[in-house]
Scaffold this motif. Structure first.
Motif, PDB file in Angstrom:
ATOM      1  N   GLU A   1       0.830  -1.124  -0.100  1.00 55.28           N
ATOM      2  CA  GLU A   1       0.029   0.035  -0.047  1.00 55.28           C
ATOM      3  C   GLU A   1       0.789   1.343  -0.157  1.00 55.28           C
ATOM      4  O   GLU A   1       0.710   2.097  -0.520  1.00 55.28           O
ATOM      5  N   ALA A   2       2.007   1.122   0.782  1.00 49.33           N
ATOM      6  CA  ALA A   2       2.763   2.528   0.655  1.00 49.33           C
ATOM      7  C   ALA A   2       3.411   2.508  -0.423  1.00 49.33           C
ATOM      8  O   ALA A   2       3.574   3.629  -0.939  1.00 49.33           O
ATOM      9  N   TYR A   3       3.915   1.508  -1.250  1.00 54.60           N
ATOM     10  CA  TYR A   3       4.496   1.624  -2.456  1.00 54.60           C
ATOM     11  C   TYR A   3       3.603   2.215  -3.480  1.00 54.60           C
ATOM     12  O   TYR A   3       3.879   3.155  -4.114  1.00 54.60           O
ATOM     13  N   GLN A   4       2.100   1.826  -3.497  1.00 55.21           N
ATOM     14  CA  GLN A   4       1.162   2.389  -4.383  1.00 55.21           C
ATOM     15  C   GLN A   4       0.999   3.904  -4.301  1.00 55.21           C
ATOM     16  O   GLN A   4       0.879   4.821  -5.233  1.00 55.21           O
ATOM     17  N   ILE A   5       1.159   4.335  -2.794  1.00 57.25           N
ATOM     18  CA  ILE A   5       0.705   5.571  -2.413  1.00 57.25           C
ATOM     19  C   ILE A   5       1.857   6.629  -3.125  1.00 57.25           C
ATOM     20  O   ILE A   5       1.651   7.608  -3.776  1.00 57.25           O
ATOM     21  N   LEU A   6       3.345   6.052  -2.819  1.00 57.61           N
ATOM     22  CA  LEU A   6       4.337   6.797  -3.463  1.00 57.61           C
ATOM     23  C   LEU A   6       4.292   6.930  -4.833  1.00 57.61           C
ATOM     24  O   LEU A   6       4.763   7.805  -5.441  1.00 57.61           O
ATOM     25  N   ASP A   7       3.838   5.632  -5.367  1.00 51.43           N
ATOM     26  CA  ASP A   7       3.727   5.759  -6.969  1.00 51.43           C
ATOM     27  C   ASP A   7       2.719   6.677  -7.428  1.00 51.43           C
ATOM     28  O   ASP A   7       2.936   7.452  -8.416  1.00 51.43           O
ATOM     29  N   ASN A   8       1.811   6.784  -6.568  1.00 51.27           N
ATOM     30  CA  ASN A   8       0.526   7.909  -6.981  1.00 51.27           C
ATOM     31  C   ASN A   8       0.863   9.040  -6.776  1.00 51.27           C
ATOM     32  O   ASN A   8       0.261  10.179  -7.188  1.00 51.27           O
ATOM     33  N   PHE A   9       1.851   9.554  -5.867  1.00 46.91           N
ATOM     34  CA  PHE A   9       2.299  10.731  -5.482  1.00 46.91           C
ATOM     35  C   PHE A   9       2.823  11.721  -6.780  1.00 46.91           C
ATOM     36  O   PHE A   9       3.498  11.302  -7.527  1.00 46.91           O
TER      37      PHE A   9
END
Length: 300
Positions: A246-254
């Protein structure tokens, strides 16, 4: 949930102002818990590393609060530029949102880029160069000489813009040197010089709140030493996607715009808000964008 800010290196006196701004902000001691503002279910711990630039103080406080909303405990570690890259390449930190590329941090990217995951730009259209007040008659780097400036006021040694400035001094055969200091010291020197309409040339980058506060401009660069179109990329350690998807995807979405970063920086610099408070104010005003960053395919 909380995030704490740690400084893992000894700062010179010239950085003392930024330590107050970046390391002591939020009124919490290192490791002191603070009530979170998001998900009730707690995820893991995320460690982000960043350089002591006001642009990165802004971006890191914003993304840390967003990761908090997702239930993560977030540690922010302020380090030197090379250590920022090395720590993620070695897996000692989870990532950073401060990769100024393709030129400004090119040396670090070439050395460590293959050992981490490049999630692409989180901001585009930024640039670096040398800047002067509008009251100066100088228009090009070619005109920067000892007869109109004592020195070039730089930031921390090892920063990409300082390395580029050293190249510019050689390429333009300038009889002047760059004096390294810090982001905070450089902007303080700029403000003092402009208050007295004194000559000054500084290493500069945009986004930075000084372009909104002061009447300054980039100097022309006929030799093309500095990139006019750069981007800030998010880089994470190998294995983060598997460990904390989830953290990976949030950082990717940023992803945000120059005006967004400037808004946070201006609240900190001009409105004297704590970085965490300025970040939260921006999040509150841009809820739709933040919700897009938080929109992942991880099932509750």
């Amino acid at each position: 949930m909380h995030f704490s800010i740690k400084c893992k290196w000894i700062l010179p006196l010239s950085l003392s102002a930024l330590v107050i701004s970046a390391c002591g902000n939020g009124g919490q001691e290192d490791g002191q818990a603070e009530e979170g503002q998001g998900a009730e279910d707690e995820n893991g711990e995320i460690e982000l590393t960043y350089v002591a630039w006001e642009s990165e103080v802004a971006s890191n406080n914003v993304i840390a609060l967003v990761l908090e909303e997702a239930g993560y405990d977030v540690n922010l570690n302020q380090v030197e530029q090379a250590i920022m890259w090395q720590s993620v390449a070695q897996g000692d930190a989870d990532g950073f949102v401060a990769g100024w590329l393709p030129s400004d941090m090119a040396t670090d990217y070439e050395r460590y880029g293959d050992e981490m995951i490049d999630l692409g730009p989180n901001l585009e259209g930024n640039r670096t160069g040398l800047a002067v007040p509008d009251y100066m008659d100088v228009t090009s780097i070619e005109e920067v000489h000892s007869d109109n400036f004592d020195e070039i006021t730089g930031i921390d040694a090892g920063a990409g813009v300082v390395d580029s400035t050293e190249q510019a001094i050689e390429a333009y055969d300038l009889d002047i040197s760059v004096q390294t200091s810090s982001d905070a010291a450089m902007t303080a020197a700029l403000g003092n010089a402009m208050e007295n309409e004194e000559p000054i040339v500084v290493t500069a980058w945009e986004p930075h709140w000084k372009f909104n506060t002061y009447d300054i401009r980039f100097l022309e660069d006929p030799e093309g030493i500095y990139e006019e179109e750069e981007e800030i990329r998010t880089m994470v350690r190998e294995g983060l996607e598997e460990d904390e998807p989830e953290a990976y995807q949030i950082l990717d979405n940023f992803y945000w715009e120059t005006d967004d970063m400037n808004e946070v920086m201006l609240d900190i610099a001009e409105n004297e808000m704590e970085p965490r408070d300025a970040a939260q104010a921006w999040i509150d005003d841009n809820r739709d964008m933040v919700d897009e960053w938080l929109d992942t395919d991880i099932q509750e």
